[in-house]
Design an enzyme around this catalytic site. Structure first.
Site, PDB file in Angstrom:
ATOM      1  N   SER A 152      27.441 -69.973  56.478  1.00  0.00           N
ATOM      2  CA  SER A 152      26.631 -69.686  55.292  1.00  0.00           C
ATOM      3  C   SER A 152      26.497 -70.953  54.457  1.00  0.00           C
ATOM      4  CB  SER A 152      27.284 -68.596  54.444  1.00  0.00           C
ATOM      5  OG  SER A 152      26.626 -68.438  53.199  1.00  0.00           O
ATOM      6  N   TYR A 166      34.645 -64.992  50.589  1.00  0.00           N
ATOM      7  CA  TYR A 166      33.491 -65.225  51.471  1.00  0.00           C
ATOM      8  C   TYR A 166      33.203 -66.710  51.604  1.00  0.00           C
ATOM      9  CZ  TYR A 166      28.750 -64.875  53.365  1.00  0.00           C
ATOM     10  OH  TYR A 166      27.623 -65.005  54.147  1.00  0.00           O
TER      11      TYR A 166
END
Length: 262
Positions: A152, A166
């Site tokens: 990401s 995350y």
């Protein structure tokens, strides 16, 4: 140079985790459209079956659903065993399944941190380990297998949301990708990561519904990602076109990360 076959994935055997929705479904669709045999997995049997039925109707490749909870080591072993019953090798492993948690720094739950780090980082290592015999079965330097880890841009930049586990897991995954690439490349297994920006997925839906226009305004190309954007990058990495790319983290975000501080 054979341009006709440069991006050819016809006949390849592919596993896409989290393949029943969002980015995973986009990737699976791309490979099936290219003529590959694609195994998809997620926790929901109904979701897997639904997507597989839709992709098989579209073709020309094939989609095989195998539901599994990838937080469980036993489930990972079962998944690999099920694939091994049907195919003697695996050309491409796409580690896409992941979790997120948004919470205040002051009361961010310990169990949430553990869950996110486990699925997004630790279990990617576990599944890649378990798939190694299948990935190695036909791999060579002339015809390598490919592991594609879906990271990401939040593993590259500091995200605006309070998604501490995350972003940490994705940054760790990018570095794990480089470490695996150095170890496995000599065995004919390429390992790369893709760092997507904003795509229309279940994980992003609430954010895009609330802030979609603002998010688009901050992306230089003024749009969110499309299925072709993410699938095309995976196909590049899995085909002849990407055989000299190893240990890379490819950002697919329309320029969002590099323009964040402008």
């Amino acid at each position: 140079m054979d341009l006709k076959n440069l991006f050819n994935v016809n006949g390849k055997v592919v596993l896409v985790t989290g393949g029943s929705r969002g980015i995973g479904e986009m990737i699976a669709t791309g490979f099936v459209s290219g003529g590959a045999k694609v195994y998809i997995t997620s926790r929901s049997a109904d979701a897997c079956d639904k997507v597989a039925k839709e992709l098989n109707a579209r073709g020309p490749g094939q989609c095989v659903p195998i539901p599994a909870d990838l937080q469980s080591v036993d489930e990972i072993k079962r998944l690999v065993a099920e694939i091994s019953k049907q195919d003697s090798h695996l050309d491409v492993l796409v580690n896409n399944a992941g979790a997120n948690w948004n919470g205040s720094f002051h009361d961010y739950p310990d169990e949430a941190f553990d869950k996110v780090i486990s699925l997004n980082l630790k279990r990617i290592f576990t599944l890649s380990q378990a798939c190694l015999p299948l990935l190695s079965a036909k791999a060579s330097n002339a015809n390598p297998s490919s592991v594609i880890n879906i990271g990401s841009i939040d593993g590259i930049r500091v995200p605006p949301q309070d998604t501490y586990a995350y972003s940490a897991s994705k940054a760790g995954l990018h570095h794990l990708t480089r470490h695996m690439a150095g170890k496995l490349g000599g065995d004919g297994i390429l390992v790369n990561a893709i760092a997507p920006g904003a795509f229309q997925s279940k994980m992003m839906k609430a954010t895009l519904d609330a802030f979609g226009d603002i998010i688009k305004s901050k992306i230089p190309v003024r749009r969110i990602g499309s299925p072709e954007d993410i699938a095309g990058t995976c196909i590049y990495l899995a085909s002849r076109a990407g055989q000299y790319t190893n240990g890379a983290v490819i950002t697919v975000d329309g320029g969002a990360a590099v323009s964040a501080n402008l």
